[in-house]
Design an enzyme around this catalytic site. Structure first.
Site, PDB file in Angstrom:
ATOM      1  N   THR A  17     -64.376  35.884 -42.592  1.00  0.00           N
ATOM      2  CA  THR A  17     -65.800  36.162 -42.371  1.00  0.00           C
ATOM      3  C   THR A  17     -66.531  35.550 -43.556  1.00  0.00           C
ATOM      4  O   THR A  17     -66.921  34.387 -43.502  1.00  0.00           O
ATOM      5  CB  THR A  17     -66.088  37.679 -42.226  1.00  0.00           C
ATOM      6  OG1 THR A  17     -65.474  38.390 -43.281  1.00  0.00           O
ATOM      7  CG2 THR A  17     -65.571  38.182 -40.901  1.00  0.00           C
ATOM      8  N   LYS A  58     -57.082  38.015 -44.116  1.00  0.00           N
ATOM      9  CA  LYS A  58     -58.493  37.842 -44.465  1.00  0.00           C
ATOM     10  C   LYS A  58     -58.993  39.172 -45.012  1.00  0.00           C
ATOM     11  O   LYS A  58     -58.455  40.233 -44.690  1.00  0.00           O
ATOM     12  CB  LYS A  58     -59.330  37.436 -43.261  1.00  0.00           C
ATOM     13  CG  LYS A  58     -59.459  38.536 -42.238  1.00  0.00           C
ATOM     14  CD  LYS A  58     -60.870  38.766 -41.737  1.00  0.00           C
ATOM     15  CE  LYS A  58     -61.834  39.067 -42.845  1.00  0.00           C
ATOM     16  NZ  LYS A  58     -62.972  39.910 -42.383  1.00  0.00           N
ATOM     17  N   THR A  84     -63.465  44.067 -43.543  1.00  0.00           N
ATOM     18  CA  THR A  84     -62.243  44.297 -42.771  1.00  0.00           C
ATOM     19  C   THR A  84     -61.092  43.474 -43.324  1.00  0.00           C
ATOM     20  O   THR A  84     -61.272  42.329 -43.699  1.00  0.00           O
ATOM     21  CB  THR A  84     -62.476  43.871 -41.311  1.00  0.00           C
ATOM     22  OG1 THR A  84     -63.417  44.752 -40.748  1.00  0.00           O
ATOM     23  CG2 THR A  84     -61.187  43.912 -40.514  1.00  0.00           C
ATOM     24  N   GLU A 129     -65.326  41.161 -53.330  1.00  0.00           N
ATOM     25  CA  GLU A 129     -66.731  40.784 -53.428  1.00  0.00           C
ATOM     26  C   GLU A 129     -67.208  40.756 -54.879  1.00  0.00           C
ATOM     27  O   GLU A 129     -67.212  41.776 -55.560  1.00  0.00           O
ATOM     28  CB  GLU A 129     -67.568  41.779 -52.643  1.00  0.00           C
ATOM     29  CG  GLU A 129     -67.159  41.786 -51.185  1.00  0.00           C
ATOM     30  CD  GLU A 129     -67.584  43.035 -50.485  1.00  0.00           C
ATOM     31  OE1 GLU A 129     -67.546  43.024 -49.262  1.00  0.00           O
ATOM     32  OE2 GLU A 129     -67.961  43.994 -51.163  1.00  0.00           O
ATOM     33  N   ASN A 164     -73.989  42.611 -51.213  1.00  0.00           N
ATOM     34  CA  ASN A 164     -74.164  43.748 -50.302  1.00  0.00           C
ATOM     35  C   ASN A 164     -75.570  44.319 -50.241  1.00  0.00           C
ATOM     36  O   ASN A 164     -75.859  45.122 -49.363  1.00  0.00           O
ATOM     37  CB  ASN A 164     -73.185  44.858 -50.669  1.00  0.00           C
ATOM     38  CG  ASN A 164     -71.777  44.467 -50.310  1.00  0.00           C
ATOM     39  OD1 ASN A 164     -71.483  44.192 -49.164  1.00  0.00           O
ATOM     40  ND2 ASN A 164     -70.902  44.394 -51.302  1.00  0.00           N
ATOM     41  N   SER A 182     -79.744  42.278 -43.126  1.00  0.00           N
ATOM     42  CA  SER A 182     -79.027  41.923 -41.898  1.00  0.00           C
ATOM     43  C   SER A 182     -80.016  41.285 -40.931  1.00  0.00           C
ATOM     44  O   SER A 182     -81.215  41.402 -41.079  1.00  0.00           O
ATOM     45  CB  SER A 182     -78.410  43.151 -41.282  1.00  0.00           C
ATOM     46  OG  SER A 182     -79.409  44.101 -41.019  1.00  0.00           O
TER      47      SER A 182
END
Lengths: 414, 414
Positions: B164, B190, B201, B286, B409, B414
């Site tokens: 992703t 991943k 995920t 991240e 984040n 979004s």
């Protein structure tokens, strides 16, 4: 570096006017434990007859002052001898081995001498750097000055002296009318503002003039603690020094039983004061720009509701979404899922304020991303998660996770 | 926004050369599920005789594909029919109600048709945005193309298609000599690189040519999972979609028993591959700039050791100190204290690499802040905490918590 941070945008406008509690005097001085140019030691002297209840960190590595307070509270001591509380900021006297215990003994002995209270009734706390020997002589040599300054109205000065890198002093109070007469409550707290090497210790001191037996006082404190201070989180990290003392001087209205009219009124007022102080700690959370109330309902029981609420409140992905004003309800679903509580995806519903976001395992038909995004712009937010399984509920409070948190905790070196 | 992040400074120099596993073919295409200009669907076809073991997220809100995989693995199915794995990135098909289940059915049916494998042996996963309906027709209409491209050497393309916002594709493999012959293992993963609304995920697919019964394969996978993928954390948040499948095609060396010489060699090699992939997930955490191994020894038992290791690994204060290259061992003490494990302050010792930092409840006499600070500058760090109570041990891995995490984040909407 204390004081170098701007005041939290979520801070109250001013320190509140607190009722004076008959039987409590306060004083604060600048002893130079670590900081310069500010007060860093506070003393409270409590009149003979004072009952004290306490709640402490459950950390397995708790500090020497916490261990000493626990021992003394368990032993009971003689309320008629009065009591004293001494708190320093700048050094937590935690993980300092036998030297830490010696410092507590030295300080307690000096406080006992200056306040004419027996050592068994002297309670101390230390907050600040961990693992460094506490220069207790700076505190003991300031005690004459401190004792000389004791005055009933100095509670705000006491609140300021216990700050580490809090951005504002925290106080809350209430005067409540009961059938038997007025009860006054005044409390101060510190916590969750910090910089570099310290931990966000929370210290809370609450005073009341209620005349109440110690076990009853402890019962009120312990049950309210679960839904106030134990329902907040800034980063999920637990201090080695968290201390909450509730002191009842007994100079005012008598409360024999928490179920009586007086008791109910007292508990409600104490609840208000404790929740207010707990909220102020969150409002001064490191780097906080948003204040979030998380209401969980419909859980199988209260324990499950608490698991879900704290899982949401501690999730870095939820907290960064909050910081980004992102109505990312998928992260709420994730936090429900990982909480360990019983949950059924197809019964789950989520509200942001009054906006229905998701229900029955999917996004609500009426929900729009625009409505969610507009809601997230407010500095104070409410999210409700209904699990649809039972009647268990719990409410928790937290703040967002921002660049400020990283700056405070990573960008400076110890 | 995938691909907009720079490659993690902790990434391996290149994707490794992986052994080809007889009986597995791979293909990847750009189906446009969400991303454009990159592949986003991968298909693996497994030869008749393949045994499959699996481990999945324990989230109570797990996704439709996870629920489907769990059901199929529990039912067993017929290994002689072969098997197929279909994974898409860009959309997690989680919290999508009955529409999500319908999407899984549609995809499985189309894969079954294209690969001539029964639906009962088709395993799917989806990773990406949560709560949005999966446009499964984009996947089903790409299946002819995918099936036509199937080839044994396309494992790197498969690793790329399931990313992703990972910053690099993740692979690891091993060829191990056993008394009975060679066993080949190749795996891809991943996870933990992400941006804006998705969750990190973790998906892992490992292939081997070993001829091994399914219960034995599952036993190896489940026990190794505890000390590899379940021993890593980036932010303590658990995905709704985590999936780990281990597929043994049975075309190579036979392994009847994990305690045999062949079994022991196989388990050791599988452990290496799983740990390598798990480490790569942390290395792509991240915003990560540091890789930390946390070794806990001397705990009362392994469960306590794990509690302490994960408490340290998940502590935002430890992780920000790491980011700030701050040898803040007090935060380690705090994390030990809050872990819930049995600990005795006066028996605790802490090492940073070979440097003794603290022992017997206090800073070590030989320790200097300069030595600690110099150690913290390395990109790969080891910290050892000995509790001095027993023989329980556990090792966990994590990365630091940096401004990058907040940027990824919170700074994007979004």
């Amino acid at each position: 570096m204390a004081g170098s941070l701007p005041i939290s945008p979520l801070a109250p406008a001013a320190f509140p006017d607190l009722p004076e509690i008959d039987g409590v005097d306060f004083a604060a001085v600048a002893a130079g434990v670590r900081y310069s140019g500010r007060t860093d030691v506070m003393l409270a002297r409590l009149a003979p007859g004072t009952r004290i209840a306490g709640v402490f960190t459950r950390s397995a590595t708790r500090s020497a002052p916490v261990l000493d307070c626990e021992t003394k509270l368990a032993a009971g001591g003689d309320p008629d001898a009065g009591a004293a509380i001494l708190v320093n900021s700048g050094n937590s006297n935690a993980f300092t081995g036998s030297a830490g215990e010696a410092s507590v003994r030295e300080i307690c002995a000096a406080v006992a001498l200056a306040t004419r209270v027996p050592v068994s009734r002297v309670f101390t706390a230390s907050t600040g750097v961990i693992g460094e020997r506490l220069p207790h002589d700076r505190i003991t040599s300031a005690l004459g000055d401190l004792a000389g300054k004791l005055a009933p109205g100095a509670i705000e000065a006491a609140a300021e002296a216990i700050m580490t890198t809090d951005t504002f002093p925290k106080g809350a109070g209430k005067v409540v009318d009961t059938p038997a007469g007025k009860v006054r409550i005044a409390g101060i707290a510190k916590g969750s503002g910090m910089i570099a090497p310290d931990m966000a210790t929370m210290l809370v001191y609450i005073f009341t003039d209620a005349a109440i037996a110690q076990p009853v006082l402890q019962q009120a404190l312990s049950s309210l603690n679960k839904v106030t201070f134990n329902a907040i989180t800034v980063d999920g990290d637990t201090s080695t020094s968290d201390t909450l003392l509730l002191c009842a001087t007994g100079t005012g209205t008598g409360i024999t039983d928490l179920q009586s009219a007086e008791g109910t009124a007292f508990v409600a007022a104490l609840h208000d004061v404790m929740r207010d102080l707990a909220h102020q700690v969150v409002r001064d959370g490191e780097g906080a720009s948003k204040f979030l109330e998380i209401r969980v309902t419909g859980a199988r029981d209260e324990s499950d509701a608490r698991k879900v609420a704290m899982s949401i409140a501690n999730s870095p992905l939820v907290k960064t979404a909050l910081a980004g004003e992102d109505p990312n309800w998928g992260r709420i679903v994730m936090a429900v899922g990982k909480s360990g509580a019983h949950a059924d995806r197809d019964r789950l519903s989520i509200h942001f304020g009054d906006i229905l976001v998701a229900e029955k395992g999917w996004i609500a038909e009426s929900y729009t991303e625009d409505a969610g995004a507009a809601y997230m712009k407010a500095p104070e937010l409410e999210m409700t998660v209904d699990l649809g399984l039972g009647s268990g509920s719990f409410t928790a409070w937290t703040c967002d996770l921002t660049h400020g948190y990283i700056t405070i905790n990573a960008d400076y070196r110890s």
